[in-house]
Write an enzyme that holds these catalytic residues in place. Structure first.
Site, short mmCIF file in Angstrom:
data_model
loop_
_atom_site.label_atom_id
_atom_site.label_comp_id
_atom_site.label_asym_id
_atom_site.label_seq_id
_atom_site.Cartn_x
_atom_site.Cartn_y
_atom_site.Cartn_z
N ASP A 68 -3.89 -4.50 5.50
CA ASP A 68 -5.24 -3.95 5.48
C ASP A 68 -5.54 -3.34 6.86
OD1 ASP A 68 -7.79 -4.64 3.48
OD2 ASP A 68 -8.39 -4.21 5.55
N SER A 95 -18.64 -0.65 -3.85
CA SER A 95 -19.02 -0.99 -5.23
C SER A 95 -18.93 -2.51 -5.45
CB SER A 95 -18.16 -0.22 -6.22
OG SER A 95 -16.81 -0.30 -5.87
N ASN A 96 -17.92 -3.16 -4.88
CA ASN A 96 -17.85 -4.62 -5.04
C ASN A 96 -19.11 -5.30 -4.52
OD1 ASN A 96 -15.35 -4.65 -6.20
ND2 ASN A 96 -14.34 -5.86 -4.61
N TYR A 149 0.78 4.26 -2.38
CA TYR A 149 -0.35 5.18 -2.18
C TYR A 149 -0.22 5.93 -0.86
CZ TYR A 149 -5.21 6.80 -1.94
OH TYR A 149 -6.35 7.56 -1.85
N GLY A 181 -10.88 -11.38 4.94
CA GLY A 181 -10.65 -11.66 6.36
C GLY A 181 -11.95 -12.14 6.98
N ARG A 227 0.82 -1.21 0.00
CA ARG A 227 0.00 0.00 0.00
C ARG A 227 0.86 1.26 0.00
NH1 ARG A 227 -5.39 -1.83 2.04
NH2 ARG A 227 -6.09 0.31 2.30
P1 NAD Z 1 -10.72 7.88 -9.08
O1 NAD Z 1 -9.75 6.80 -9.39
O2 NAD Z 1 -12.13 7.72 -9.49
O3 NAD Z 1 -10.22 9.26 -9.69
C1 NAD Z 1 -8.89 9.59 -9.89
C2 NAD Z 1 -8.78 10.35 -11.21
O4 NAD Z 1 -7.41 10.74 -11.40
C3 NAD Z 1 -9.16 9.50 -12.42
O5 NAD Z 1 -10.01 10.26 -13.28
C4 NAD Z 1 -7.84 9.18 -13.08
O6 NAD Z 1 -7.95 8.95 -14.47
C5 NAD Z 1 -7.03 10.42 -12.74
N1 NAD Z 1 -5.58 10.20 -12.75
C6 NAD Z 1 -4.89 9.23 -12.12
N2 NAD Z 1 -3.58 9.35 -12.35
C7 NAD Z 1 -3.43 10.46 -13.13
C8 NAD Z 1 -2.31 11.11 -13.70
N3 NAD Z 1 -1.07 10.66 -13.54
N4 NAD Z 1 -2.53 12.22 -14.47
C9 NAD Z 1 -3.78 12.69 -14.67
N5 NAD Z 1 -4.88 12.11 -14.14
C10 NAD Z 1 -4.70 11.00 -13.40
O7 NAD Z 1 -10.60 8.14 -7.51
P2 NAD Z 1 -11.50 9.02 -6.53
O8 NAD Z 1 -12.15 8.11 -5.58
O9 NAD Z 1 -12.32 9.99 -7.29
O10 NAD Z 1 -10.36 9.80 -5.73
C11 NAD Z 1 -9.99 11.13 -6.06
C12 NAD Z 1 -8.92 11.62 -5.10
O11 NAD Z 1 -9.40 11.56 -3.77
C13 NAD Z 1 -7.63 10.79 -5.15
O12 NAD Z 1 -6.52 11.66 -5.03
C14 NAD Z 1 -7.74 9.92 -3.93
O13 NAD Z 1 -6.46 9.57 -3.44
C15 NAD Z 1 -8.50 10.82 -2.96
N6 NAD Z 1 -9.21 10.01 -1.96
C16 NAD Z 1 -10.33 9.30 -2.30
C17 NAD Z 1 -10.97 8.52 -1.34
C18 NAD Z 1 -12.22 7.73 -1.66
O14 NAD Z 1 -12.71 7.02 -0.79
N7 NAD Z 1 -12.80 7.84 -2.83
C19 NAD Z 1 -10.45 8.45 -0.05
C20 NAD Z 1 -9.30 9.16 0.25
C21 NAD Z 1 -8.70 9.94 -0.71
N1 UDP Z 2 -12.99 -5.47 1.24
C1 UDP Z 2 -13.73 -6.64 1.29
N2 UDP Z 2 -14.24 -7.13 0.14
C2 UDP Z 2 -14.07 -6.52 -1.06
C3 UDP Z 2 -13.32 -5.32 -1.11
C4 UDP Z 2 -12.78 -4.84 0.06
O1 UDP Z 2 -13.92 -7.23 2.37
O2 UDP Z 2 -14.58 -7.04 -2.08
C5 UDP Z 2 -12.46 -4.93 2.51
C6 UDP Z 2 -10.98 -4.56 2.48
O3 UDP Z 2 -10.17 -5.67 2.82
C7 UDP Z 2 -10.94 -3.47 3.54
C8 UDP Z 2 -12.30 -2.80 3.44
O4 UDP Z 2 -13.15 -3.72 2.76
O5 UDP Z 2 -10.82 -4.03 4.83
C9 UDP Z 2 -12.27 -1.49 2.65
O6 UDP Z 2 -11.62 -1.75 1.44
P1 UDP Z 2 -11.52 -0.69 0.26
O7 UDP Z 2 -10.67 -1.29 -0.81
O8 UDP Z 2 -12.87 -0.23 -0.10
O9 UDP Z 2 -10.81 0.58 0.91
P2 UDP Z 2 -9.56 0.79 1.90
O10 UDP Z 2 -9.01 -0.53 2.35
O11 UDP Z 2 -8.59 1.55 1.08
O12 UDP Z 2 -10.13 1.53 3.03
#
Ligand code: NAD
Ligand code: UDP
Length: 310
Positions: free
Chosen positions: A269, A187-188, A143, A203, A140
């Site tokens: 995780d 979404s899954n 990220y 888990g 991880r």
């Molecule tokens: P997402 O994957 O749907 O969106 C990310 C976007 O960035 C996509 O459109 C992708 O094509 C674009 N992208 C990726 N790499 C790129 C690059 N090198 N150049 C140009 N564009 C690029 O994800 P999201 O859920 O919309 O997340 C958006 C932001 O919020 C991310 O920075 C993510 O780390 C942060 N974030 C999201 C969550 C969440 O739960 N959704 C939680 C914490 C942080």
């Molecule tokens: N997870 C799960 N089944 C799935 C996808 C994810 O049980 O099909 C679990 C995963 O192991 C984690 C939690 O759900 O403990 C959230 O996972 P996700 O990938 O949504 O986000 P993150 O781990 O980055 O918070």
């Protein structure tokens, strides 16, 4: 204002653009379509205030803007682990390029950081002063360490060059427009139950997460950008659920016949996650308003339209 949104074709970015366009701003969306889709922003294509630039932010770009929402980065473990070197380049080089742009044009820049900077937290709920428990060499790290460096860069550009920054630590966010193959848990489970295939709990499902609906998150981002506090600030919904509880909720809501099965827990995780949002409440007068049941209903409807039409 002219507002640049990196990652604007993605899940959160496209919802943010909808709000910014509705508020009458000029929006430039920069995206390389790694996990984003044109269909998320299709409705703005012919709008005179909207501009789309296909560009990878690991390469520099010259643009003019008053504000920058820097969201570009894949957010789902499945996608950010597919090409980890690219992920860390996006977080480090991409964020450096965007901070450089902000410095050149004197724009305010908001970095979309993450609760992942807390790693597998030993402090619960997580407050912004907690420094985290992160594995620097794990799967991880591209990220979570990438986002930690992005935060460091933001604060160094701020201290050294006076760049006007905002840093949001976003907790698990869900909602309409997530990809069917996104790989994140909400979404899954929804896609699996709609297809009548088993819901895959990793888990024993006792790990926890707290889920924020996307419209609440977007409101928080806009308040942070336009407020006085630079952060870092937690944005998320403090209602915490085990993953098994979430699976059962979605199972009951969508398809009580669908089975729940258990799969191995991925490496590193986090066991529990819940935001402390005292700062967001005090500084931004912000707190989530959409309860999980309501947000799930909207998300299920969105997936139902897509999954059944496929
Ligand atoms: P997402 O994957 O749907 O969106 C990310 C976007 O960035 C996509 O459109 C992708 O094509 C674009 N992208 C990726 N790499 C790129 C690059 N090198 N150049 C140009 N564009 C690029 O994800 P999201 O859920 O919309 O997340 C958006 C932001 O919020 C991310 O920075 C993510 O780390 C942060 N974030 C999201 C969550 C969440 O739960 N959704 C939680 C914490 C942080
Ligand atoms: N997870 C799960 N089944 C799935 C996808 C994810 O049980 O099909 C679990 C995963 O192991 C984690 C939690 O759900 O403990 C959230 O996972 P996700 O990938 O949504 O986000 P993150 O781990 O980055 O918070």
């Amino acid at each position: 204002m002219r507002i640049l949104v990196t990652g604007g074709a993605g899940f959160i970015g496209s919802h943010l653009i909808d709000r910014l366009m509705a508020d009458g701003h000029e929006v430039i969306c920069v995206d390389n379509f790694y996990t984003g889709h044109k269909r998320n922003i299709l409705k703005w294509f012919n709008h005179p205030y909207f501009e789309l630039i296909r560009h990878d932010i690991t390469e520099p770009i010259r643009l003019e803007a008053d504000q920058i929402y820097h969201l570009a980065c894949p957010a789902s473990p499945v996608h950010y682990q597919y090409n980890p070197v690219k992920t860390i380049k996006t977080n480090v080089l991409g964020t450096m390029n965007m901070l450089g742009l902000a410095k050149r044009v004197k724009a305010r820049i908001l970095l979309a950081s993450t609760s992942e900077v807390y790693g597998d937290p030993e402090v619960h709920p997580q407050t912004e002063d907690y420094r985290g428990n992160v594995n620097p060499i794990g799967i991880r790290s591209c990220y979570d360490e990438g986002k930690r460096v992005a935060e460091t860069l933001a604060f160094d550009y701020h201290r050294q060059n006076g760049v006007d920054i905002r840093v949001a630590r976003i907790f698990n966010t869900y909602g309409t427009r997530m990809l069917e193959n996104d790989g994140r848990v909400v979404s899954n489970f929804i896609v699996q139950s709609l297809r009548g295939i088993p819901l895959t709990v990793y888990g024993d499902g006792s790990q926890t997460r707290s889920f924020c609906y996307v419209s609440d998150l977007v409101e928080g981002l806009i308040r942070l950008m336009n407020g006085e506090h630079i952060g870092p600030i937690n944005l998320g919904n403090p209602d915490e659920y085990t993953i098994l509880e979430l699976a059962q909720k979605i199972q009951h809501m969508v398809n009580p016949e669908a089975e729940i099965i258990f799969k191995p827990l991925p490496e590193d995780d986090p066991k529990q996650r819940q935001p402390n949002i005292t700062l967001a409440k005090t500084w931004l007068s912000w707190q989530p308003t959409v309860p999980l049941a309501e947000g799930l209903k909207l998300t299920v409807q969105d997936f139902r339209d897509r999954v059944t039409s496929n």
